[in-house]
Design a protein around this motif. Structure first.
Motif, short mmCIF file in Angstrom:
data_model
loop_
_atom_site.label_atom_id
_atom_site.label_comp_id
_atom_site.label_asym_id
_atom_site.label_seq_id
_atom_site.Cartn_x
_atom_site.Cartn_y
_atom_site.Cartn_z
N ALA A 30 7.00 -12.93 9.00
CA ALA A 30 7.51 -11.68 8.45
C ALA A 30 6.72 -11.26 7.21
N ALA A 31 6.33 -12.23 6.39
CA ALA A 31 5.56 -11.91 5.18
C ALA A 31 4.19 -11.33 5.54
N VAL A 32 3.56 -11.87 6.58
CA VAL A 32 2.26 -11.35 7.01
C VAL A 32 2.40 -9.91 7.51
N ILE A 33 3.39 -9.67 8.34
CA ILE A 33 3.60 -8.34 8.90
C ILE A 33 3.97 -7.35 7.80
N ALA A 34 4.84 -7.74 6.88
CA ALA A 34 5.23 -6.85 5.79
C ALA A 34 4.01 -6.50 4.92
N ARG A 35 3.18 -7.50 4.64
CA ARG A 35 1.98 -7.25 3.83
C ARG A 35 1.03 -6.28 4.55
N ALA A 36 0.87 -6.46 5.85
CA ALA A 36 -0.01 -5.58 6.62
C ALA A 36 0.54 -4.15 6.65
N LEU A 37 1.83 -4.01 6.81
CA LEU A 37 2.43 -2.66 6.84
C LEU A 37 2.37 -2.01 5.46
N ASP A 38 2.56 -2.79 4.42
CA ASP A 38 2.44 -2.24 3.07
C ASP A 38 1.02 -1.77 2.80
N ARG A 39 0.03 -2.54 3.25
CA ARG A 39 -1.37 -2.15 3.11
C ARG A 39 -1.64 -0.85 3.88
N GLU A 40 -1.09 -0.73 5.07
CA GLU A 40 -1.27 0.49 5.87
C GLU A 40 -0.62 1.69 5.19
N ARG A 41 0.55 1.47 4.62
CA ARG A 41 1.23 2.56 3.90
C ARG A 41 0.38 3.02 2.71
N ARG A 43 -2.84 2.79 2.46
CA ARG A 43 -4.01 3.46 3.01
C ARG A 43 -3.67 4.90 3.36
N GLU A 44 -2.52 5.12 3.96
CA GLU A 44 -2.08 6.47 4.32
C GLU A 44 -1.91 7.34 3.06
N VAL A 45 -1.31 6.79 2.03
CA VAL A 45 -1.12 7.54 0.79
C VAL A 45 -2.48 7.87 0.17
N ALA A 46 -3.40 6.91 0.18
CA ALA A 46 -4.74 7.15 -0.36
C ALA A 46 -5.47 8.22 0.43
N ALA A 47 -5.34 8.20 1.74
CA ALA A 47 -5.98 9.22 2.58
C ALA A 47 -5.39 10.60 2.28
N LEU A 82 5.56 10.27 -5.10
CA LEU A 82 4.70 9.26 -4.49
C LEU A 82 5.50 8.32 -3.62
N ASP A 83 4.98 8.00 -2.45
CA ASP A 83 5.67 7.08 -1.53
C ASP A 83 5.11 5.71 -1.67
#
Length: 83
Positions: A30-41, A43-47, A82-83
């Motif tokens: 769960a920690a790996v998946i949460a970290r990956a989703l947080d990174r994706e979020r 990235r979306e905000v930065a884009a 900001l999200d």
């Protein structure tokens, strides 16, 4: 608050996640998946921010035009937006 969800992942991704946990790089799957989703979020905000900045620069030119536009945008943006 957390919520449990079920997802299907290809075997190679599950093996990768399990290796990270086995090597102590993460506390759990769960920690790996949460970290990956947080990174994706992030990235979306930065884009989104990059697109807004690109629109706001307009016809300005010069080495500091991007930074000036970013500073102006940041000054106008509420932290609540900001999200």
């Amino acid at each position: 608050m957390t919520r449990q969800i079920a997802v299907r992942l290809p075997d190679e991704l599950v093996e990768f996640v399990d290796r990270l946990v086995e090597r102590g790089r993460a506390a759990s799957r769960a920690a790996v998946i949460a970290r990956a989703l947080d990174r994706e979020r992030r990235r979306e905000v930065a884009a989104r921010d990059a697109a807004i900045l690109a629109e706001s620069v307009g016809a300005e030119t010069g080495p500091d035009a991007d930074l000036d536009a970013l500073a102006e945008f940041a000054a106008r943006t509420s932290l609540d937006d900001l999200d």
